[in-house]
Scaffold this motif. Sequence first.
Motif, PDB file in Angstrom:
ATOM      1  N   PHE A   1      -5.351   2.954   9.683  1.00  0.00           N
ATOM      2  CA  PHE A   1      -4.484   3.238   8.554  1.00  0.00           C
ATOM      3  C   PHE A   1      -4.469   2.110   7.532  1.00  0.00           C
ATOM      4  N   GLU A   2      -4.786   0.915   7.934  1.00  0.00           N
ATOM      5  CA  GLU A   2      -4.984  -0.154   6.955  1.00  0.00           C
ATOM      6  C   GLU A   2      -6.177   0.170   6.061  1.00  0.00           C
ATOM      7  N   ARG A   3      -7.246   0.697   6.654  1.00  0.00           N
ATOM      8  CA  ARG A   3      -8.424   1.076   5.870  1.00  0.00           C
ATOM      9  C   ARG A   3      -8.115   2.235   4.929  1.00  0.00           C
ATOM     10  N   LEU A   4      -7.377   3.216   5.410  1.00  0.00           N
ATOM     11  CA  LEU A   4      -7.059   4.378   4.579  1.00  0.00           C
ATOM     12  C   LEU A   4      -6.106   3.996   3.449  1.00  0.00           C
ATOM     13  N   THR A   5      -5.124   3.157   3.754  1.00  0.00           N
ATOM     14  CA  THR A   5      -4.193   2.710   2.721  1.00  0.00           C
ATOM     15  C   THR A   5      -4.917   1.916   1.647  1.00  0.00           C
ATOM     16  N   ALA A   6      -5.897   1.117   2.059  1.00  0.00           N
ATOM     17  CA  ALA A   6      -6.650   0.311   1.101  1.00  0.00           C
ATOM     18  C   ALA A   6      -7.443   1.170   0.121  1.00  0.00           C
ATOM     19  N   ARG A   7      -7.695   2.407   0.470  1.00  0.00           N
ATOM     20  CA  ARG A   7      -8.396   3.322  -0.430  1.00  0.00           C
ATOM     21  C   ARG A   7      -7.464   3.933  -1.470  1.00  0.00           C
ATOM     22  N   GLY A   8      -6.174   3.656  -1.367  1.00  0.00           N
ATOM     23  CA  GLY A   8      -5.229   4.213  -2.321  1.00  0.00           C
ATOM     24  C   GLY A   8      -4.842   5.645  -2.034  1.00  0.00           C
ATOM     25  N   LEU A   9      -5.045   6.088  -0.823  1.00  0.00           N
ATOM     26  CA  LEU A   9      -4.737   7.458  -0.453  1.00  0.00           C
ATOM     27  C   LEU A   9      -3.239   7.638  -0.195  1.00  0.00           C
ATOM     28  N   GLY A  10      -2.700   8.766  -0.618  1.00  0.00           N
ATOM     29  CA  GLY A  10      -1.375   9.147  -0.168  1.00  0.00           C
ATOM     30  C   GLY A  10      -1.469   9.617   1.273  1.00  0.00           C
ATOM     31  N   LEU A  11      -0.479   9.296   2.089  1.00  0.00           N
ATOM     32  CA  LEU A  11      -0.519   9.632   3.504  1.00  0.00           C
ATOM     33  C   LEU A  11       0.775  10.313   3.917  1.00  0.00           C
ATOM     34  N   GLY A  12       0.633  11.437   4.628  1.00  0.00           N
ATOM     35  CA  GLY A  12       1.799  12.162   5.106  1.00  0.00           C
ATOM     36  C   GLY A  12       1.598  12.626   6.530  1.00  0.00           C
ATOM     37  N   LEU A  13       2.682  12.987   7.180  1.00  0.00           N
ATOM     38  CA  LEU A  13       2.625  13.510   8.542  1.00  0.00           C
ATOM     39  C   LEU A  13       3.514  14.743   8.640  1.00  0.00           C
ATOM     40  N   VAL A  14       2.943  15.831   9.136  1.00  0.00           N
ATOM     41  CA  VAL A  14       3.715  17.056   9.365  1.00  0.00           C
ATOM     42  C   VAL A  14       3.424  17.538  10.775  1.00  0.00           C
ATOM     43  N   THR A  15       4.463  17.799  11.527  1.00  0.00           N
ATOM     44  CA  THR A  15       4.313  18.137  12.929  1.00  0.00           C
ATOM     45  C   THR A  15       5.236  19.285  13.300  1.00  0.00           C
ATOM     46  N   ASN A  16       4.844  20.061  14.290  1.00  0.00           N
ATOM     47  CA  ASN A  16       5.733  21.083  14.829  1.00  0.00           C
ATOM     48  C   ASN A  16       6.672  20.517  15.886  1.00  0.00           C
TER      49      ASN A  16
END
Length: 234
Positions: free
Chosen positions: A109-124
């Motif tokens: 997630f450090e790598r993904l955040t560094a790309r400037g991506l928005g990140l969300g989590l949706v779960t049942n």
Amino acid sequence: MTPRALIFDKDGTLFDFQATWGLWSRGLILAEAEGDTARATSIATALGYDLASGRFLPDSPVVASTPGEIADVMLPHLPGTNRATLVARMNARAAQAPQVEAVPLLPLFERLTARGLGLGLVTNDAEAPARAHLGVAGLTEVFGFVAGADSGYGAKPGPGQLLSCARALGRLPAECAMIGDSLHDLHAARAAGMRAIAVLTGPAPRHVLEPHADAVLDDIGGLPDWLDSLLTKA
């Protein structure tokens, strides 16, 4: 278009489904059966769970169900049990369940955040256990949106959670990709107008997921390479 936001399922996606919930579920079943072996067996059968191996079958209704839906499967085998009380017990136990990461999550997630991506989590899953699990993994601050089946946005395979997540992250649905391990995740992505990415860290096998997915990855550790491949094609 390369995604500008990634929306994750939790169980079977961030955390390995069988390794996390296998033995834990055996404890839940035995506790609710109160030592009655026949009752435990009937609950396990209804849940698509093998008591001997401590694993869920690929078609288990538990894989993508909400706590309430799982309780509804169990209740016929637990006469006299109150549904709300059972759900509350399940959520309390789930919040304490040790989570087995599908891959080392913080570095990814450090790598993904560094790309400037928005990140969300949706779960049942319910929201409170989900936030507890993220906290233990050190991911509390990573996600700009977290929703459970009880958060007021509906549950997968409906698109409500995903569309609400896109709005919260300031992204259009077409700019988002949903990553999950079940058909519920992939169907929710399609309903929301998002890319559907499958991972194999849940019970569902590749041949079940592949016809409904834009890509199938062994696990979420493959996301950076998948994103790079889209840039190359562009």
